[in-house]
Motif scaffolding. Structure first.
Motif, PDB file in Angstrom:
ATOM      1  N   SER A  78       0.817  -1.216   0.000  1.00  0.00           N
ATOM      2  CA  SER A  78       0.000   0.000   0.000  1.00  0.00           C
ATOM      3  C   SER A  78       0.852   1.268   0.000  1.00  0.00           C
ATOM      4  O   SER A  78       0.346   2.361  -0.297  1.00  0.00           O
ATOM      5  N   LYS A  79       2.131   1.128   0.313  1.00  0.00           N
ATOM      6  CA  LYS A  79       3.024   2.291   0.285  1.00  0.00           C
ATOM      7  C   LYS A  79       3.453   2.639  -1.140  1.00  0.00           C
ATOM      8  O   LYS A  79       4.005   3.708  -1.379  1.00  0.00           O
ATOM      9  N   ILE A 407       2.232  15.284 -11.357  1.00  0.00           N
ATOM     10  CA  ILE A 407       2.467  14.543 -10.111  1.00  0.00           C
ATOM     11  C   ILE A 407       1.336  14.803  -9.128  1.00  0.00           C
ATOM     12  O   ILE A 407       0.857  13.889  -8.440  1.00  0.00           O
ATOM     13  N   ALA A 408       0.883  16.026  -9.075  1.00  0.00           N
ATOM     14  CA  ALA A 408      -0.201  16.383  -8.148  1.00  0.00           C
ATOM     15  C   ALA A 408      -1.481  15.621  -8.479  1.00  0.00           C
ATOM     16  O   ALA A 408      -2.289  15.354  -7.585  1.00  0.00           O
ATOM     17  N   LYS A 409      -1.660  15.299  -9.746  1.00  0.00           N
ATOM     18  CA  LYS A 409      -2.865  14.559 -10.168  1.00  0.00           C
ATOM     19  C   LYS A 409      -2.634  13.053 -10.244  1.00  0.00           C
ATOM     20  O   LYS A 409      -3.486  12.310 -10.726  1.00  0.00           O
ATOM     21  N   GLY A 410      -1.457  12.584  -9.790  1.00  0.00           N
ATOM     22  CA  GLY A 410      -1.189  11.149  -9.817  1.00  0.00           C
ATOM     23  C   GLY A 410      -0.877  10.639 -11.201  1.00  0.00           C
ATOM     24  O   GLY A 410      -1.304   9.536 -11.572  1.00  0.00           O
ATOM     25  N   PRO A 530      -2.620  -4.966  -7.633  1.00  0.00           N
ATOM     26  CA  PRO A 530      -2.308  -3.784  -8.451  1.00  0.00           C
ATOM     27  C   PRO A 530      -1.115  -2.997  -7.930  1.00  0.00           C
ATOM     28  O   PRO A 530      -0.355  -2.428  -8.707  1.00  0.00           O
ATOM     29  N   GLU A 531      -0.948  -2.979  -6.616  1.00  0.00           N
ATOM     30  CA  GLU A 531       0.151  -2.200  -6.033  1.00  0.00           C
ATOM     31  C   GLU A 531       1.525  -2.716  -6.477  1.00  0.00           C
ATOM     32  O   GLU A 531       2.503  -1.964  -6.510  1.00  0.00           O
ATOM     33  N   PHE A 532       1.607  -4.011  -6.790  1.00  0.00           N
ATOM     34  CA  PHE A 532       2.845  -4.575  -7.312  1.00  0.00           C
ATOM     35  C   PHE A 532       2.822  -4.686  -8.837  1.00  0.00           C
ATOM     36  O   PHE A 532       3.840  -4.505  -9.497  1.00  0.00           O
ATOM     37  N   ALA A 533       1.657  -5.001  -9.389  1.00  0.00           N
ATOM     38  CA  ALA A 533       1.572  -5.320 -10.815  1.00  0.00           C
ATOM     39  C   ALA A 533       1.611  -4.094 -11.712  1.00  0.00           C
ATOM     40  O   ALA A 533       2.056  -4.179 -12.854  1.00  0.00           O
ATOM     41  N   GLN A 543       7.433   6.806  -5.339  1.00  0.00           N
ATOM     42  CA  GLN A 543       6.183   6.111  -5.643  1.00  0.00           C
ATOM     43  C   GLN A 543       6.319   4.595  -5.471  1.00  0.00           C
ATOM     44  O   GLN A 543       5.331   3.876  -5.560  1.00  0.00           O
ATOM     45  N   ALA A 544       7.528   4.124  -5.264  1.00  0.00           N
ATOM     46  CA  ALA A 544       7.781   2.689  -5.152  1.00  0.00           C
ATOM     47  C   ALA A 544       8.321   2.339  -3.769  1.00  0.00           C
ATOM     48  O   ALA A 544       9.123   1.415  -3.617  1.00  0.00           O
ATOM     49  N   GLU A 545       7.855   3.059  -2.752  1.00  0.00           N
ATOM     50  CA  GLU A 545       8.362   2.829  -1.399  1.00  0.00           C
ATOM     51  C   GLU A 545       8.102   1.405  -0.943  1.00  0.00           C
ATOM     52  O   GLU A 545       8.946   0.769  -0.302  1.00  0.00           O
TER      53      GLU A 545
END
Length: 963
Positions: A78-79, A407-410, A530-533, A543-545
């Motif tokens: 989730s990070k 970045i602000a909008k993801g 999804p967080e990994f894939a 973004q990959a903490e």
């Protein structure tokens, strides 16, 4: 109460351990009794030399339950911040069809299968791989394709190697790379060239003809998105007798003229866009195609069409003499694994969508790029190029503000050092996304309407693909790509192919050296989160903490397990790990002014990838003899080390040995090499017989690769994916691979990459992370010990019927044994191949055949198999021994017996004619246990000679298909 609660918690903690380890306590007791020892510890003491036993236990922590593990890993995942990715550069968001996600990627029937060396029980994945090759040929416009390589960048490096082998510009030593090739590809190819001693020239594509070169590489479309007609560039390269290589975007080839039609000699790229998640860099299948004239130099595997004994079409791996275990230092590359599971996903994606569906996806992607471009140009934004497929590059003074708004909008864009940013749209892009992109780039209140721009683009047509490059030929015309477009049909097609293949979900796969152990469901679940894939490998590190936490923990655990000081997770196969380790050794010597050290000592028993990897690192190979017991001949080693002392670079040695024993002299071997200024490379293929008991670092080695797809439970996937990280001692740590896009901490800036992504096949690292977490320090040690128990029990029982070729101290073996069939072959004429094929009738995949010694079977039961399954395998082998004895006695002739006719299909057994010396029922059900879980091979024995003489490596013609 407190004690009861503690006991309950302890039982829960150990729950996964007892589920991973196959034998029950009662079964362990029975096996120990058969071995005449009182405990597991006594057997370990008898087997593993005391001099290399670890003095301290592992410190990876206590085992955790499956629930605890997945809960914690979810919190880590989730990070990660899953932004919308428009980075491109060879990686794109994609929609994985759910029928493929659930029934292939998440299905052990597909992911636990082994490499199709036994093709009669691998016809399903072989057909899927033939689909992949046919898809590659259609889209690239060339003659011959492989069944996948590791990633686009390493495929480009392989293209360079092929170019050098086949180019008629024999005096040239330079390879040209256009400067608009993906950055990571330039990095990986440059690293490979350095090892081969090639010169790399990077420049404008049109400058290629101005250099004396043996080959050149172009990107189509370029990394910044431009679609250029490279016909003249290719012709110019070929006029210099050099080889023209093209790295192509697979989705664009639905709309763009095939590079082969433009004259290319080699076309390669990534198939990731065809339904495979980005996964922070992998695993992804690369495609590779070339001209028929170069087929003997093609790297990797080729699936070909042959005939079986009854004359039916049957598939097998073609031209297997190129495999590393046979050709060794004469191999075209050191590739041992491919990316079969991912190639199958890409092939199924093409089958499911079909040619029209794929073209529709490509057209939609291109139309969105046109809409975005039209709106930006209407607002005065200058685009770098006037042509594109899916990628627009913009040079604008407001770049920093745009990136900040994104970045602000993801949202992630690609940026470069020239002050430009690029946007690559994908099949996941929507009209709402295009509207959001306008807001990000132009700011609020720009007044653009996506619908209005879309209508205008539709009315006026598109000129962003030059008319001369618009594809005008049909692709994917074979029925396999035009028959399964409903989910019902697709589901049944996938199932039909799966049913043809024997995998771990059917029975034990007892392959020596390949360690086909349990790939637990709990370990597999996180790879599709999804967080990994869904992370791009070049997204900002913040973004990959979650990935960094997971990778950091895995790194530290592997350091502890191996006894090394640092680990690189970048190599995406065991062979790539060997290559990376040898590069580290070479750079270490160079840093000390010892660049002349280029001799690699390799025992004659070594894995075939060892000499192939040493050859790739431009080392001179000197073979060290083995003695009659299979151990390194110490006298010969000392003599060879003395002889090459001034030029000694390293030794490559496997431990336990390739013969399956713990050599007593391993520490002495390390000392001898170090005394002569060399380094010790310990092949990690058999690391599963070390974990928790000993370690390569403790023994005295300097560097090892680890097969995470063996010891640490990443599944084989039918021949890939794999991960082959390297562990090194501190003096080699600065020389591990880095990456030109994302810096890898702990290595020297400027170190080249060996894989396209900084952390290789990062998406499958959670499998090994979860395995180590759930086993804990004690469980990992137990796994090693039980592998030794199972192997010694199996050896003990088989030795009553077959000679065992090598044993170690106290007559014990390590984690595998070698059954010598040569005496029986001499008496009966029955070969090891006959035994391998007959085992299929008993429901088993053959053990490793004729490696490391011809005429033998190398058997490894692993710790995951129960005594019941091992006994079933023993029963099959003993029964087969009885069949051979009937041939020896004359009851059956050498021409008419169940072994030479094996395997038996339903059609064979139920056919109208039966002139065999044995009963039909016995052919199919030789022992009662087979009837409980019968696996039917779908073809009889395949004729390899016919297949090589009549090489067909794409789906058979439609007429044949209809017949």
């Amino acid at each position: 109460m407190s004690n009861a609660k503690s006991l309950e918690e302890l039982e829960q903690k150990q729950d996964f351990i007892r589920r991973h380890i196959g034998p029950s306590p009662a079964q362990v007791s029975d096996m120990l009794s058969a071995l005449e020892v009182s405990s597991v510890q006594e057997l370990i003491d008898q087997t593993v030399p005391a001099s290399i036993r670890l003095e301290q236990p592992l410190t990876v922590g206590e085992s955790r339950t499956e629930v605890e593990t997945l809960s914690y890993l979810k919190s880590v995942a989730s990070k990660n911040k899953v932004f919308k990715s428009y980075i491109g550069q060879g990686y794109h968001p994609t929609n994985v069809p759910h029928v493929i996600l659930r029934n292939v990627l998440e299905n052990p029937g597909w992911y636990t299968a082994y490499t199709p060396y036994q093709p009669e029980i691998a016809q399903g994945r072989l057909e899927s791989l033939l689909n992949f090759q046919t898809m590659t040929l259609d889209l690239t416009g060339l003659d011959l394709a492989s069944a996948s390589l590791l990633d686009e960048s390493t495929a480009a490096a392989e293209a360079m190697g092929l170019a050098k082998r086949v180019s008629k510009a024999k005096k040239a030593n330079a390879f040209f790379i256009a400067d608009d090739v993906h950055t990571q590809t330039i990095d990986v190819v440059t690293t490979r060239a350095e090892q081969f001693g090639f010169e790399i020239i990077v420049g404008k594509a049109e400058d290629a003809v101005n250099h004396d070169i043996f080959g050149a590489l172009f990107q189509y479309p370029t990394t910044s998105g431009e679609v250029v007609d490279i016909t003249d560039l290719i012709a110019g390269v070929q006029s210099k007798k050099a080889i023209a290589c093209v790295a192509a975007d697979i989705m664009s080839l639905l709309l763009l003229k095939a590079p082969g039609k433009l004259g290319a000699d080699v076309v390669l790229g990534s198939a990731q866009r065809f339904g495979v998640p980005m996964g922070y860099g992998g695993p992804h299948a690369a495609f590779f195609a070339t001209r028929d004239a170069y087929k003997r130099s093609l790297p990797g595997r080729i699936i070909g069409v042959s005939k079986d004994r009854l004359g039916n079409d049957a598939l097998r791996m073609a031209m297997q003499t190129r495999e590393q275990h046979i050709r060794r230092d004469k191999a075209n590359s050191n590739i041992c694994t491919a990316q079969v599971l991912l190639a199958n996903m890409a092939a199924f994606y093409a089958v499911y969508h079909g040619p029209q569906g794929l073209k529709t996806i490509a057209q939609r992607i291109h139309r969105f790029a046109d809409i975005l471009a039209s709106g930006l140009k209407a607002k005065g934004i200058a685009l770098k190029h006037s042509t594109w497929f899916d990628t627009l590059t913009i040079a604008d003074d407001s770049k920093d503000d745009v990136i900040a708004r994104a970045i602000a909008k993801g949202v992630n864009f690609a940026t470069n050092h020239e002050g430009e940013y690029s946007i690559s749209v994908s099949e996941t892009t929507t009209r709402a996304d295009i509207a959001e992109l306008f807001d990000i780039i132009l700011g609020e209140g720009h007044g653009l309407s996506v619908d209005a721009i879309a209508a205008d683009v539709e009315a006026n047509g598109s000129e962003s693909i030059p008319a001369s490059l618009v594809r005008d030929d049909e692709v994917l015309t074979h029925p396999n790509f035009n028959s399964y477009h409903s989910e019902t049909d697709m589901l049944r097609y996938i199932k039909r192919l799966e049913s043809k293949d024997l995998s771990l979900n059917h029975s034990m796969i007892s392959l020596g050296s390949c360690t086909m152990k349990l790939n637990a469901t709990a370990e597999m679940i996180p790879i599709t989160w999804p967080e990994f894939a869904n992370l791009h490998p070049f997204c900002p590190l913040d973004q990959a903490e979650g990935y960094q936490i997971m990778i950091g923990e895995l790194h530290d655990w592997l350091v502890n397990i191996t006894g090394y000081d640092a680990v690189s997770l970048q190599p995406n196969s065991g062979a790539q790990g060997e290559y990376a380790g040898l590069i580290a050794i070479r750079k270490y010597h160079e840093s000390r002014g010892d660049a002349h050290r280029n001799v690699c000592l390799i025992p004659s028993s070594a894995h075939g990838t060892n000499p192939a990897s040493a050859q790739m690192a431009s080392m001179k190979i000197v073979v060290v003899n083995c003695d009659k017991n299979g151990n390194v001949d110490m006298a010969d080693l000392k003599a060879k080390a003395e002889e090459v002392s001034e030029s000694l670079s390293c030794i490559m040695i496997t431990y336990p040995s390739t013969h399956g024993v713990y050599e007593e002299t391993i520490r002495e071997i390390c000392d001898i090499i170090h005394e002569h200024g060399g380094q010790v490379y310990m092949d990690g293929a058999n690391m599963n017989a070390q974990v928790g008991v000993t370690s390569p670092g403790f023994i005295g080695s300097d560097v090892s690769h680890l097969n995470l797809h063996k010891t640490f439970c990443i599944p084989h996937g039918g021949g890939g994916p794999g991960v082959g990280p390297i562990g090194v001692k501190s003096h080699l740590a600065p020389f591990m691979p880095n990456h030109s896009v994302i810096n890898v901490p702990g290595t020297n800036i400027g170190n080249g990459a060996v894989s396209a992504a900084p952390y290789g096949s990062a998406a499958i690292l959670p499998i090994s992370w979860a395995y180590i977490t759930m086993m804990g320090s004690e469980g990992l040690k137990q796994a090693t010990e039980m592998a030794i128990v199972n192997a010694n029990y199996l050896t003990h029982e088989l030795s009553k019927h077959f000679p065992i070729l090598y044993r170690g101290r106290n007559n014990r073996v390590a984690h595998e044994c070698i059954v010598d069939l040569r005496p029986l072959k001499e008496l009966s004429g029955i070969t090891e191949m006959d035994v391998a094929k007959r085992l299929q009738d008993y429901g088993f995949h053959s053990p490793t055949m004729s490696f490391p010694v011809a005429g033998t079977l190398m058997i490894e039961p692993t710790e995951s198999e129960s005594k019941g399954e091992i006994d079933r395998f023993i029963e099959a082998m003993v029964s087969i021994k009885g069949e051979i004895e009937k041939v020896i006695s004359g009851e059956w002739s050498i021409e008419n017996n169940p072994l030479v006719f094996a395997p038996h299909t339903q059609g064979d057994v139920l056919g109208n004619e039966w002139d065999r010396a044995y009963d039909r029922f016995y052919a199919a059900f030789p022992v009662p246990a087979v009837a409980k879980n019968k696996f039917w091979p779908t073809v009889t024995r395949i004729d390899d000679v016919y297949g090589d003489r009549n090489l067909v490596c794409s789906c058979p013609a439609v007429e044949t298909y209809r017949d």
